[in-house]
Scaffold this active site. Structure first.
Site, PDB file in Angstrom:
ATOM      1  N   ARG A   8      26.715  46.511  24.637  1.00 31.80           N
ATOM      2  CA  ARG A   8      28.174  46.584  24.817  1.00 31.80           C
ATOM      3  C   ARG A   8      28.648  48.021  24.882  1.00 31.80           C
ATOM      4  O   ARG A   8      29.570  48.353  25.635  1.00 31.80           O
ATOM      5  CB  ARG A   8      28.883  45.847  23.667  1.00 31.80           C
ATOM      6  CG  ARG A   8      30.399  46.047  23.665  1.00 31.80           C
ATOM      7  CD  ARG A   8      31.093  45.136  22.666  1.00 31.80           C
ATOM      8  NE  ARG A   8      30.556  45.258  21.327  1.00 31.80           N
ATOM      9  CZ  ARG A   8      30.884  46.231  20.460  1.00 31.80           C
ATOM     10  NH1 ARG A   8      31.729  47.184  20.825  1.00 31.80           N
ATOM     11  NH2 ARG A   8      30.372  46.257  19.244  1.00 31.80           N
ATOM     12  N   TYR A  60      49.339  41.371  43.765  1.00 32.89           N
ATOM     13  CA  TYR A  60      48.403  40.257  43.618  1.00 32.89           C
ATOM     14  C   TYR A  60      48.885  39.289  42.534  1.00 32.89           C
ATOM     15  O   TYR A  60      49.367  39.695  41.475  1.00 32.89           O
ATOM     16  CB  TYR A  60      47.013  40.805  43.288  1.00 32.89           C
ATOM     17  CG  TYR A  60      46.035  39.795  42.752  1.00 32.89           C
ATOM     18  CD1 TYR A  60      45.735  38.640  43.484  1.00 32.89           C
ATOM     19  CD2 TYR A  60      45.405  39.977  41.535  1.00 32.89           C
ATOM     20  CE1 TYR A  60      44.844  37.701  42.995  1.00 32.89           C
ATOM     21  CE2 TYR A  60      44.502  39.053  41.041  1.00 32.89           C
ATOM     22  CZ  TYR A  60      44.231  37.911  41.775  1.00 32.89           C
ATOM     23  OH  TYR A  60      43.344  36.990  41.279  1.00 32.89           O
ATOM     24  N   ASP A 132      45.525  49.874  42.992  1.00 32.31           N
ATOM     25  CA  ASP A 132      44.531  48.823  43.170  1.00 32.31           C
ATOM     26  C   ASP A 132      44.060  48.912  44.619  1.00 32.31           C
ATOM     27  O   ASP A 132      44.768  48.518  45.543  1.00 32.31           O
ATOM     28  CB  ASP A 132      45.137  47.448  42.875  1.00 32.31           C
ATOM     29  CG  ASP A 132      44.095  46.331  42.926  1.00 32.31           C
ATOM     30  OD1 ASP A 132      43.056  46.517  43.590  1.00 32.31           O
ATOM     31  OD2 ASP A 132      44.322  45.278  42.302  1.00 32.31           O
ATOM     32  N   LYS A 157      34.659  41.793  45.315  1.00 35.35           N
ATOM     33  CA  LYS A 157      34.911  41.721  46.750  1.00 35.35           C
ATOM     34  C   LYS A 157      33.918  42.595  47.534  1.00 35.35           C
ATOM     35  O   LYS A 157      32.773  42.229  47.717  1.00 35.35           O
ATOM     36  CB  LYS A 157      36.355  42.144  47.032  1.00 35.35           C
ATOM     37  CG  LYS A 157      37.416  41.492  46.126  1.00 35.35           C
ATOM     38  CD  LYS A 157      37.366  39.985  46.099  1.00 35.35           C
ATOM     39  CE  LYS A 157      38.559  39.360  45.410  1.00 35.35           C
ATOM     40  NZ  LYS A 157      38.631  39.568  43.948  1.00 35.35           N
TER      41      LYS A 157
END
Length: 447
Positions: A8, A60, A132, A157
């Site tokens: 982590r 978005y 973004d 994406k």
């Protein structure tokens, strides 16, 4: 124990991905998160109670939900504004504004914001600019070089490119800001897992080629849509898809128009029938894959935005152009529009199955062996299946002579030598090239 005592907190594969992304974006540091929304949430965690964030009104849907249903619970004030209008942005700035967040092109209306002038305006008022840039991967646009302070990507994406992993990226150009993002990534446990990091590293290797081909396809498809009678409007940051001023701004800050196209038909029902009739374009909310996709944002990716707050036409369709043959894609759009308009009936076989690219292969045998006939499917699905055909596998060859007999003869037997080579090849596939060399050496010595 060093930087990698706990995954982590640090992992070498994640470090490799983050360094690659930082180089691509020309950032001081980049950070990989479990999803694009985790990345966006971390950016919002840079704010504290009482701070204000200005957000592009055409945002978005997932980000709109995060801001209006989560961030406000932390005491953060959210103000939506048209970031393509610099005067409106400056008027909306207040002494508590700490961040301006935008997309360019926006998702899905493809509206263009002037990132360089927006950054200058933000910095004059002591405010950070976050972009973004999911629709514009770094092989097309690098917002940090235009003055932005933070760049966010849904790596799911274009960084993936194959729709097989989920992740998000935050890139910053200020080292002090990087330390804060690193702290949040570790403290909140939102870092990307090592295997997904490996998949994104793989995707980066082909990103330029994928994006280049998709952009070429998108330009031709946009030209086709602009001349089609069933299409009312086309939103696209290329020729004919936006006004001249917006096109000039986009070309000044990006090297390509991307591969996303939005369109309207004037009818929600026609748009729905169009998506249903597509065969190559698959209906899903994602984009940026090698495969072409379509969706209706108001009922899918942006459905979380209340109807009264949406800035989208209900009939808007968003296309994500892939790398397939462009004439196949144009042909698919053309036939889908004909079916949607009722000019062409839906072609179907006697069984009712729609012909075309539907990714269904029920008619293919499990084992494509032409020597073995495929059992016919009974008309009654509850009827028992006929017995399987007899096995046609060839008889097993005789075992090679015993090792003692081979040694007595003094000559190697071809079957035994081939068997040893087979074992060496299997070892190469199983344990990798490093041990394959040792296996081959062993075979040579045995010979």
């Amino acid at each position: 124990f060093g930087a990698y005592d706990y995954t982590r907190s640090g992992n070498p594969t994640r470090t490799a991905l983050e360094k690659h992304v930082a180089l691509l974006e020309q950032a001081a540091a980049a950070f990989a998160f479990a999803s694009g929304m985790a990345a966006l949430h971390t950016v919002m965690r840079l704010l504290k109670a009482g701070d204000t964030v200005l957000v592009n009104e055409d945002i978005y849907g997932g980000m709109h939900r995060l801001l209006t249903q989560d961030c406000i619970c932390s005491g953060i004030h959210v103000n939506f504004v048209d970031t393509t209008d610099l005067a409106a942005v400056e008027k909306a700035l207040t002494p508590t504004t700490r961040l301006i967040h935008t997309e360019s092109p926006s998702n899905p209306r493809m509206r263009i914001s002037d990132l360089k002038r927006l950054a200058e305006l933000a910095h004059r008022h002591g405010t950070l600019l976050s972009v973004d840039s999911t629709m514009m991967p770094p092989v097309i646009c690098k917002p940090l070089t235009l003055g932005a302070d933070i760049v966010v990507h849904s790596a799911t994406k274009f960084f993936s490119g194959h729709a097989d992993c989920t992740g998000g990226l935050v890139c910053v150009r200020d080292p002090d800001l990087a330390h804060r993002v690193a702290f949040l990534q570790n403290a909140e446990g939102t870092a990307l897992a090592p295997f997904e990091c490996f998949l994104f590293l793989r995707g980066i290797k082909t990103m330029h080629l994928r994006v280049q081909r998709a952009q070429e396809n998108a330009a031709q498809i946009a030209a086709f849509l602009l001349g089609h009678a069933s299409i009312q409007e086309v939103y696209f940051p290329g020729r004919g898809g936006c006004d001249a001023k917006s096109l000039a701004i986009h070309r000044a800050q990006a090297s390509g128009q991307g591969s996303m196209i939005s369109l309207t038909t004037g009818s929600v029902e026609l748009s729905r029938r169009f998506c249903d009739a597509c065969r190559i374009f698959k209906t899903t909310v994602s984009f940026g894959s090698v495969n072409s996709l379509c969706e209706m944002p108001c009922t899918m990716s942006h459905a979380s935005i209340p109807e009264e707050k949406r800035t989208l036409p209900d009939d808007l369709v968003r296309l994500s152009i892939g790398i397939e043959d462009v004439w196949d894609l144009i042909g698919d759009i053309s036939q889908a529009l004909e079916i949607a308009a009722g000019k062409t009936p839906i072609p179907a076989t006697a069984t009712g199955r729609v012909e075309g690219y539907d990714s269904r292969f029920e008619d293919l045998p499990v084992l494509p062996n032409p020597a073995v006939p495929t059992a016919p499917v009974p008309a009654n699905p509850t009827a028992p299946l006929p017995p399987p055909p007899p096995c046609t596998r060839a008889a097993r060859p005789p075992e090679p002579p015993a090792a003692a007999a081979v040694a007595a003869a003094g000559t190697p037997i071809a079957g035994d030598r081939q068997q040893r080579w087979l074992y060496a090849s299997m070892a190469a596939l199983a344990v990798g090239p490093s041990l394959a060399v040792l296996a081959a050496t062993w075979v040579q010595r045995r010979r």
